[in-house]
Design a protein around this motif. Sequence first.
Motif, mmCIF file in Angstrom:
data_model
loop_
_atom_site.group_PDB
_atom_site.id
_atom_site.type_symbol
_atom_site.label_atom_id
_atom_site.label_comp_id
_atom_site.label_asym_id
_atom_site.label_seq_id
_atom_site.Cartn_x
_atom_site.Cartn_y
_atom_site.Cartn_z
ATOM 1 N N ASN A 225 0.836 -1.200 0.000
ATOM 2 C CA ASN A 225 0.000 0.000 0.000
ATOM 3 C C ASN A 225 0.869 1.247 0.000
ATOM 4 O O ASN A 225 1.743 1.408 0.865
ATOM 5 C CB ASN A 225 -0.917 0.019 1.223
ATOM 6 C CG ASN A 225 -1.949 -1.093 1.199
ATOM 7 O OD1 ASN A 225 -2.302 -1.606 0.142
ATOM 8 N ND2 ASN A 225 -2.442 -1.468 2.371
ATOM 9 N N VAL A 226 0.621 2.129 -0.960
ATOM 10 C CA VAL A 226 1.362 3.390 -1.054
ATOM 11 C C VAL A 226 0.399 4.513 -0.692
ATOM 12 O O VAL A 226 -0.227 5.152 -1.548
ATOM 13 C CB VAL A 226 1.972 3.580 -2.451
ATOM 14 C CG1 VAL A 226 2.775 4.880 -2.515
ATOM 15 C CG2 VAL A 226 2.872 2.395 -2.803
ATOM 16 N N THR A 227 0.234 4.704 0.605
ATOM 17 C CA THR A 227 -0.624 5.745 1.164
ATOM 18 C C THR A 227 0.103 6.349 2.360
ATOM 19 O O THR A 227 0.952 5.702 2.970
ATOM 20 C CB THR A 227 -1.965 5.170 1.650
ATOM 21 O OG1 THR A 227 -1.715 4.179 2.666
ATOM 22 C CG2 THR A 227 -2.739 4.527 0.512
ATOM 23 N N ALA A 228 -0.227 7.578 2.693
ATOM 24 C CA ALA A 228 0.323 8.178 3.907
ATOM 25 C C ALA A 228 -0.235 7.436 5.121
ATOM 26 O O ALA A 228 -1.337 6.872 5.058
ATOM 27 C CB ALA A 228 -0.038 9.656 3.972
ATOM 28 N N PRO A 229 0.491 7.432 6.237
ATOM 29 C CA PRO A 229 0.021 6.708 7.423
ATOM 30 C C PRO A 229 -1.156 7.373 8.130
ATOM 31 O O PRO A 229 -1.662 6.831 9.118
ATOM 32 C CB PRO A 229 1.248 6.719 8.353
ATOM 33 C CG PRO A 229 2.397 7.121 7.507
ATOM 34 C CD PRO A 229 1.838 7.966 6.413
ATOM 35 N N SER A 230 -1.610 8.539 7.617
ATOM 36 C CA SER A 230 -2.662 9.297 8.306
ATOM 37 C C SER A 230 -3.803 9.649 7.353
ATOM 38 O O SER A 230 -3.979 10.817 6.983
ATOM 39 C CB SER A 230 -2.084 10.578 8.911
ATOM 40 O OG SER A 230 -1.382 11.312 7.910
#
Length: 303
Positions: A225-230
């Motif tokens: 998954n390439v998403t910000a942690p927030s």
Amino acid sequence: MKIAIAGGTGLVGSALTDYLAEKGHHLYILTRNSSNKKQKPHVKFVEWLKDGTTPEKELEGVEAFVNLAGESINNGRWTDEQKRRIVESRISSTKEINRIIGSLSEKPEVLVNASAIGFYGNSLDKTFTENDTTPGSGFLASTVLAWEKEAEQASLHGVRTVFTRFGIVLDKEEGALPKMLLPYKMLVGGKIGTGEQWMSWVHIMDVVGAIAFCLENKELAGPVNVTAPSPMKMKDFGKTLGSVMGRPHWFPTPGFALKIALGEMSELVLEGQKVLPKKLEQHGYKFFYIHLEDALSDILQSK
């Protein structure tokens, strides 16, 4: 490292090419027309997907492939024809990469294939990580499933295969953000739909950074998954965007209006999912931008 990139002139591909070239890697950009491309240091354009082209002849010794090729999901309403183009453009380019890999006498070490968090389907209350292996329903989920299944064929050649599932990529010039900026510029920005839908966003530099990390980290394979942690709910995303721009957040856009305007494509903003980058964090990737306010401030002030 010698790296071949398909889709190297798009939003992510252009940023990735610049980033990797600055690091001293030698890049081979697969393109349908190399004659109109501006030459750059460490970058060579290789024609493919045209009658008579044999890109494999120029790709011997390539150590990695990155596949970002495919029709944008943001190009107009999702008519039956457009949905066919979205799917077929991804499958055909991935098939060709697998053909090229199969024809090379020396196989690359890794294929990083673009994908999307649309795999998980939509939910207001679930949190998704790479451990969730059951795909959602609907057009996006079925597209991702077919795309990843085709990319997985590279593993039959002993190639480590990674599916980078992108969230909503934030960039000032392209992608979803420019469409979100316009209402705020006109002082009519506000909640979209219920505002309770999750938005799993990611700064363009973290997309680039994550791809480079996957190329280098031999322990990574399968979905990443390439998403910000927030991730944030859409109502909070909008408030933050308005605050960074110095514009009010007050004018709601009802969901039915977007459905009328965009058709099935409206699910991109009316529905969402909370997705976390568990694998990237477990393997030590350091995000450039963890917090949305910092990401938006950088994007809006840097160009």
